[in-house]
Design a protein around this motif. Structure first.
Motif, PDB file in Angstrom:
ATOM      1  N   ASN A  90       0.742  -1.336  -0.021  1.00  0.00           N
ATOM      2  CA  ASN A  90       0.053   0.014  -0.016  1.00  0.00           C
ATOM      3  C   ASN A  90       0.744   1.269   0.026  1.00  0.00           C
ATOM      4  OD1 ASN A  90      -2.262  -1.657  -0.043  1.00  0.00           O
ATOM      5  ND2 ASN A  90      -2.847  -1.009   2.199  1.00  0.00           N
ATOM      6  N   THR A  91       1.920   1.236   0.811  1.00  0.00           N
ATOM      7  CA  THR A  91       2.829   2.540   1.000  1.00  0.00           C
ATOM      8  C   THR A  91       3.466   2.531  -0.501  1.00  0.00           C
ATOM      9  OG1 THR A  91       3.413   1.813   3.121  1.00  0.00           O
ATOM     10  CG2 THR A  91       4.716   3.433   1.992  1.00  0.00           C
ATOM     11  N   LEU A  92       3.963   1.615  -1.129  1.00  0.00           N
ATOM     12  CA  LEU A  92       4.459   1.721  -2.449  1.00  0.00           C
ATOM     13  C   LEU A  92       3.316   2.125  -3.477  1.00  0.00           C
ATOM     14  CD1 LEU A  92       7.141   1.290  -4.416  1.00  0.00           C
ATOM     15  CD2 LEU A  92       5.972  -0.919  -4.718  1.00  0.00           C
ATOM     16  N   ILE A  93       2.067   1.734  -3.570  1.00  0.00           N
ATOM     17  CA  ILE A  93       1.414   1.477  -4.810  1.00  0.00           C
ATOM     18  C   ILE A  93       0.495   3.163  -4.361  1.00  0.00           C
ATOM     19  CG2 ILE A  93      -0.612   0.709  -5.923  1.00  0.00           C
ATOM     20  CD1 ILE A  93       0.368  -1.820  -5.328  1.00  0.00           C
ATOM     21  N   TYR A  94      -0.120   2.991  -3.029  1.00  0.00           N
ATOM     22  CA  TYR A  94      -1.032   4.474  -2.896  1.00  0.00           C
ATOM     23  C   TYR A  94      -0.041   5.557  -2.425  1.00  0.00           C
ATOM     24  CZ  TYR A  94      -4.408   0.831  -3.635  1.00  0.00           C
ATOM     25  OH  TYR A  94      -5.134  -0.136  -3.838  1.00  0.00           O
ATOM     26  N   GLY A  95       0.759   5.391  -1.589  1.00  0.00           N
ATOM     27  CA  GLY A  95       1.586   6.533  -1.113  1.00  0.00           C
ATOM     28  C   GLY A  95       2.788   6.691  -1.925  1.00  0.00           C
ATOM     29  N   GLY A  96       3.175   6.126  -2.920  1.00  0.00           N
ATOM     30  CA  GLY A  96       4.136   6.481  -3.725  1.00  0.00           C
ATOM     31  C   GLY A  96       5.424   6.179  -3.225  1.00  0.00           C
ATOM     32  N   GLY A  97       5.621   5.262  -2.444  1.00  0.00           N
ATOM     33  CA  GLY A  97       6.707   5.184  -1.574  1.00  0.00           C
ATOM     34  C   GLY A  97       6.951   5.666  -0.314  1.00  0.00           C
ATOM     35  N   GLY A  98       7.765   5.298   0.613  1.00  0.00           N
ATOM     36  CA  GLY A  98       7.910   5.700   1.927  1.00  0.00           C
ATOM     37  C   GLY A  98       8.863   4.878   2.867  1.00  0.00           C
ATOM     38  N   ASN A  99       8.534   4.593   4.058  1.00  0.00           N
ATOM     39  CA  ASN A  99       9.429   3.568   4.657  1.00  0.00           C
ATOM     40  C   ASN A  99       8.808   2.935   5.774  1.00  0.00           C
ATOM     41  OD1 ASN A  99       9.625   6.513   5.960  1.00  0.00           O
ATOM     42  ND2 ASN A  99      10.987   4.992   7.476  1.00  0.00           N
ATOM     43  N   ALA A 100       9.192   1.895   6.081  1.00  0.00           N
ATOM     44  CA  ALA A 100       8.739   1.132   7.345  1.00  0.00           C
ATOM     45  C   ALA A 100       9.695   1.022   8.431  1.00  0.00           C
ATOM     46  CB  ALA A 100       8.463  -0.252   6.669  1.00  0.00           C
ATOM     47  N   GLU A 101       9.219   1.252   9.571  1.00  0.00           N
ATOM     48  CA  GLU A 101      10.381   1.041  10.641  1.00  0.00           C
ATOM     49  C   GLU A 101       9.601   0.057  11.638  1.00  0.00           C
ATOM     50  OE1 GLU A 101      12.215   4.764  12.268  1.00  0.00           O
ATOM     51  OE2 GLU A 101      11.306   4.071  14.234  1.00  0.00           O
ATOM     52  N   VAL A 102      10.516  -0.806  12.070  1.00  0.00           N
ATOM     53  CA  VAL A 102      10.162  -2.129  12.893  1.00  0.00           C
ATOM     54  C   VAL A 102      10.996  -2.002  14.364  1.00  0.00           C
ATOM     55  CG1 VAL A 102      10.344  -4.594  12.998  1.00  0.00           C
ATOM     56  CG2 VAL A 102      10.388  -3.249  10.652  1.00  0.00           C
TER      57      VAL A 102
END
Lengths: 139, 138
Positions: B54-66
């Protein structure tokens, strides 16, 4: 991009997914399979997902799409080797994998395809290919 | 118990298909490290896969923090997915099974919510979306 190999065993195609597929790899597999089904006149596709840690909605949709495509191309798809944790997660995710036949392992999957093939042929099992005469009468 | 296992927060940029795979692998490593059960690992990694996509397709990319979290009784894994995309105009609708604007199955957001213990979406039109999910060990 990595590609998933498609193996041919008789008139069945066997795919064993051993990598964590990117979405592009999954789409490529879908296309490769459609081509190979037609190329070898496959009657069945067995997809082994034993090595898959997860099946998310994208891969789930890919499996359903492969099943639909192969059906149109006169081949049956059986998905084998789903891990229990994957099955539990899939159901909770809301994915029903409609139209997909499943079996516990590759051997049973191949038997399932052979059995349903015999069923389809029914009493016409002697007739392997349409006879030239039949084609003429129906023309 | 934590000997030899690195539990510091980890980030993964999400800018391509391959990054979604990397997010899955990162989340699995951390889920194993905090000893989530196999089913819980599977649920969390599946949810992470949906949300990273979703972050890639709808948000146009971003990041994940675990991050590894601890409430005193048990440990868990928290993942924050952030993008600076268009935001979600109607969150209730976006959380409805089968609703999609991207040609998918519409199970990403709603399905991911069912797979985790805590699920928070913060979104503002034009400012992006931040989804925080947590899965606790039992």
């Amino acid at each position: 991009m990595e590609r998933v190999p498609v193996l041919k065993i008789g008139d069945i195609l066997l795919v064993s997914i051993q990598i964590d597929m990117s979405d592009q790899t999954a789409l490529a597999l879908q296309e490769d399979l459609a081509e190979r089904i037609v190329e070898i006149g496959a009657h069945g596709v067995v997809i082994d997902i034993t090595a898959l840690d997860i099946v998310d909605s994208f891969v789930g949709r890919m499996l359903s799409t492969i099943a639909s495509i192969s059906k149109v191309l006169d081949a049956e798809t059986v998905v084998v080797g789903m891990r229990p944790a994957v099955a539990i997660t899939l159901v909770e995710l809301g994915l029903s994998l409609n139209g997909i036949r499943t079996a516990l392992n590759v051997e049973r999957g191949m038997k399932l395809i052979a059995a349903s093939r015999e069923n389809d042929l029914g009493h016409d099992e002697e007739v392997k290919d349409p006879e030239p005469g039949q084609a003429a009468t129906s023309a | 118990m934590t000997a030899g296992v690195d539990l510091s927060p980890k980030a993964q940029a999400i800018g391509s298909d391959e990054d979604v795979v990397r997010v899955r692998q990162l989340v699995r490593t951390v889920a194993v490290a905090v000893k989530l059960s196999l089913v819980d690992q599977t649920k969390l990694v599946t949810a992470a896969s949906e949300l990273a996509r979703n972050t890639l397709i709808y948000g146009g990319g971003g990041n994940a923090e675990v991050t590894v979290v601890d409430d005193g009784r048990r440990r868990g894994v928290r993942i924050v997915f952030a993008d600076s995309g268009p935001g979600i105009p109607d969150l209730d609708l976006a959380l409805t099974d089968g609703y999609t604007t991207g040609g998918g199955l519409g199970l990403g957001l709603s399905g991911a919510r069912r797979l985790v213990d805590e699920f928070i979406v913060e979104t503002a039109a034009g400012k992006g979306t931040r989804v925080t999910v947590t899965k606790w060990s039992r």
